[in-house]
Design a protein around this motif. Structure first.
Motif, PDB file in Angstrom:
ATOM      1  N   ILE A  61      -0.092  -8.051  -8.498  1.00  0.00           N
ATOM      2  CA  ILE A  61      -0.426  -9.030  -7.350  1.00  0.00           C
ATOM      3  C   ILE A  61      -0.894  -7.949  -6.363  1.00  0.00           C
ATOM      4  O   ILE A  61      -0.185  -7.122  -5.952  1.00  0.00           O
ATOM      5  N   ILE A  62      -1.902  -8.406  -5.620  1.00  0.00           N
ATOM      6  CA  ILE A  62      -2.388  -7.741  -4.528  1.00  0.00           C
ATOM      7  C   ILE A  62      -2.287  -8.904  -3.218  1.00  0.00           C
ATOM      8  O   ILE A  62      -2.603  -9.863  -3.503  1.00  0.00           O
ATOM      9  N   GLN A  63      -1.587  -8.455  -2.074  1.00  0.00           N
ATOM     10  CA  GLN A  63      -1.507  -9.363  -0.928  1.00  0.00           C
ATOM     11  C   GLN A  63      -3.011  -9.173  -0.202  1.00  0.00           C
ATOM     12  O   GLN A  63      -3.162  -8.207   0.230  1.00  0.00           O
ATOM     13  N   VAL A  67       5.527  -7.057   0.991  1.00  0.00           N
ATOM     14  CA  VAL A  67       4.825  -7.053  -0.477  1.00  0.00           C
ATOM     15  C   VAL A  67       5.084  -6.047  -1.555  1.00  0.00           C
ATOM     16  O   VAL A  67       5.458  -5.702  -2.572  1.00  0.00           O
ATOM     17  N   CYS A  68       4.801  -4.785  -0.743  1.00  0.00           N
ATOM     18  CA  CYS A  68       5.032  -3.314  -1.556  1.00  0.00           C
ATOM     19  C   CYS A  68       6.248  -3.223  -1.875  1.00  0.00           C
ATOM     20  O   CYS A  68       6.640  -2.951  -3.154  1.00  0.00           O
ATOM     21  N   GLU A  69       7.595  -3.498  -1.125  1.00  0.00           N
ATOM     22  CA  GLU A  69       8.713  -3.418  -1.664  1.00  0.00           C
ATOM     23  C   GLU A  69       9.190  -4.542  -2.649  1.00  0.00           C
ATOM     24  O   GLU A  69      10.083  -4.333  -3.421  1.00  0.00           O
ATOM     25  N   ALA A  70       8.441  -5.536  -2.798  1.00  0.00           N
ATOM     26  CA  ALA A  70       8.832  -6.596  -3.850  1.00  0.00           C
ATOM     27  C   ALA A  70       7.965  -6.431  -5.004  1.00  0.00           C
ATOM     28  O   ALA A  70       8.214  -6.886  -6.244  1.00  0.00           O
ATOM     29  N   GLY A  71       7.318  -5.238  -5.075  1.00  0.00           N
ATOM     30  CA  GLY A  71       6.579  -4.673  -6.329  1.00  0.00           C
ATOM     31  C   GLY A  71       5.054  -4.847  -6.465  1.00  0.00           C
ATOM     32  O   GLY A  71       4.428  -4.479  -7.318  1.00  0.00           O
ATOM     33  N   GLY A  72       4.570  -5.514  -5.387  1.00  0.00           N
ATOM     34  CA  GLY A  72       3.134  -5.781  -5.465  1.00  0.00           C
ATOM     35  C   GLY A  72       2.352  -4.623  -4.387  1.00  0.00           C
ATOM     36  O   GLY A  72       3.007  -3.851  -4.142  1.00  0.00           O
ATOM     37  N   LEU A  73       1.047  -4.810  -4.467  1.00  0.00           N
ATOM     38  CA  LEU A  73       0.108  -4.211  -3.561  1.00  0.00           C
ATOM     39  C   LEU A  73       0.003  -4.698  -2.112  1.00  0.00           C
ATOM     40  O   LEU A  73      -0.502  -5.771  -1.931  1.00  0.00           O
ATOM     41  N   GLY A  74       0.923  -4.255  -1.246  1.00  0.00           N
ATOM     42  CA  GLY A  74       0.779  -4.711   0.248  1.00  0.00           C
ATOM     43  C   GLY A  74      -0.532  -4.401   0.656  1.00  0.00           C
ATOM     44  O   GLY A  74      -0.834  -3.112   0.601  1.00  0.00           O
TER      45      GLY A  74
END
Length: 345
Positions: free
Chosen positions: A12-14, A29-36
């Motif tokens: 997932i990308i934000q 979002v980065c810390e949740a595993g996505g691409l912030g």
């Protein structure tokens, strides 16, 4: 992520969303595993450095910096006069003197000076809207190991991007909130839905990222089954705790967003999807008098500030995608996890 394209845990990308977020959302979002993602097109050099410092000090995960690549055309006195004539009843209503408004573009496309500023950070991903910068800039980003993305709204744009060496293409369907990424043609009738555009682009043998109208795990699952590399999601984050979405924008999202969005050139001069409000209803969403991007925003910003001071969002760009699903009292980590249930099911 199911592949190593960005070295993230989740696919997932934000989406970068100028005006409603800063580095705090990207970090979450980065810390949740996505691409912030951090929207950089409207930041000064000092602001860009401050946001990058915050971002890189609060996460060691991959992140994305986003820039505009629009062409800046002149804004003539005649064009300004035509635009102001259309808006004159509103200037009178809010007691605005438009005679001293600038004709200079406030938003500039990415240039070498910007690349020099971010080069010391070596951002892992750099994405672009409205095309691409010159090949020298692309080469510099790749030289430090960065991945390059850009948005396509048609198959022709996707082919153009592939020919110029992007690492992945964001297939931005017509349902997407905010600015359309179109750059080869402004003919909106030629821009398909997200699902259709993904189908069209998968023949290109390059990673495709689905973007536009994705707000549920079921939609994420559908695009995964189409073999996209990832999904890009923006509007689903608008109500989260880390977003800087204004109170007026939040209220509109909670009360009128569903099935009430439209593409408009009123706020910037380029087509963008937002919640229908007073000025869109009264002038029409695509008035011919609107000047080229980004000049329309000069007068609209003045009207917006006056109206918002009176508690009205009637002149505000309330960006939002189709099929928006309001989720209150939720943070970015929870939204990311919820959407990725569809990818992992």
């Amino acid at each position: 992520m199911s592949n190593t394209l960005f070295n993230t845990e989740l696919a997932i990308i934000q989406a970068p969303m100028a005006g409603v977020q800063n580095a705090q959302l990207a970090v979450a979002v980065c810390e949740a595993g996505g691409l912030g993602s951090l929207p950089c097109a409207m930041l000064s050099k000092e602001q860009l450095i401050n946001e990058l410092d915050y971002l890189t000090h609060h996460t060691n995960k991959p992140y994305n910096l986003n820039f505009f690549c629009h062409q800046v055309s002149p804004y003539s006195e005649a064009e300004q006069q035509q635009w102001h004539e259309l808006l004159s009843p509103y200037f009178a209503e809010f007691e605005i003197d438009a005679s001293q408004f600038s004709r200079k573009a406030s938003r500039q496309p990415v240039d070498q000076q910007v690349i020099d500023t971010i080069a010391t950070y070596k951002p892992p991903v750099v994405s672009f809207h409205f095309g691409l910068p010159n090949q020298e800039i692309i080469a510099q980003i790749k030289a430090w190991g960065g991945k390059v993305l850009s948005s396509a709204t048609t198959l022709d744009e996707a082919r153009w991007l592939k020919e110029r060496g992007v690492d992945a293409i964001i297939a931005q369907g017509k349902e997407a909130g905010g600015h359309r990424g179109c750059f080869l043609s402004m003919d909106l009738s030629s821009q398909p839905s997200t699902e259709q555009l993904v189908h069209d682009c998968l023949c290109l043998d390059i990673p495709i990222i689905a973007a536009g109208g994705i707000s549920t795990p079921e939609q994420v699952k559908m695009f995964k089954e189409l073999n996209v590399a990832a999904v890009q999601v923006g509007s689903a984050y608008l109500l989260c705790e880390e977003a800087t979405t204004s109170a007026l924008h939040r209220e509109a999202l909670k009360t009128t967003a569903a099935n009430n969005t439209e593409l408009t050139t009123l706020f910037s001069g380029r087509p963008a999807r937002g919640i229908r409000n007073r000025i869109m209803q009264e002038l029409g969403a695509m008035p011919t008098q609107a000047p080229a991007f980004p000049y329309a925003s000069i007068a609209l910003t003045a009207l917006r500030l006056k109206a918002e001071a009176q508690g009205s969002s009637g002149f505000s760009p309330l960006w939002c995608g189709e099929r928006f699903k309001a989720r209150e009292g939720i943070n970015a980590k929870q939204i990311t996890a919820l959407l990725m249930q569809g990818w992992q099911s």
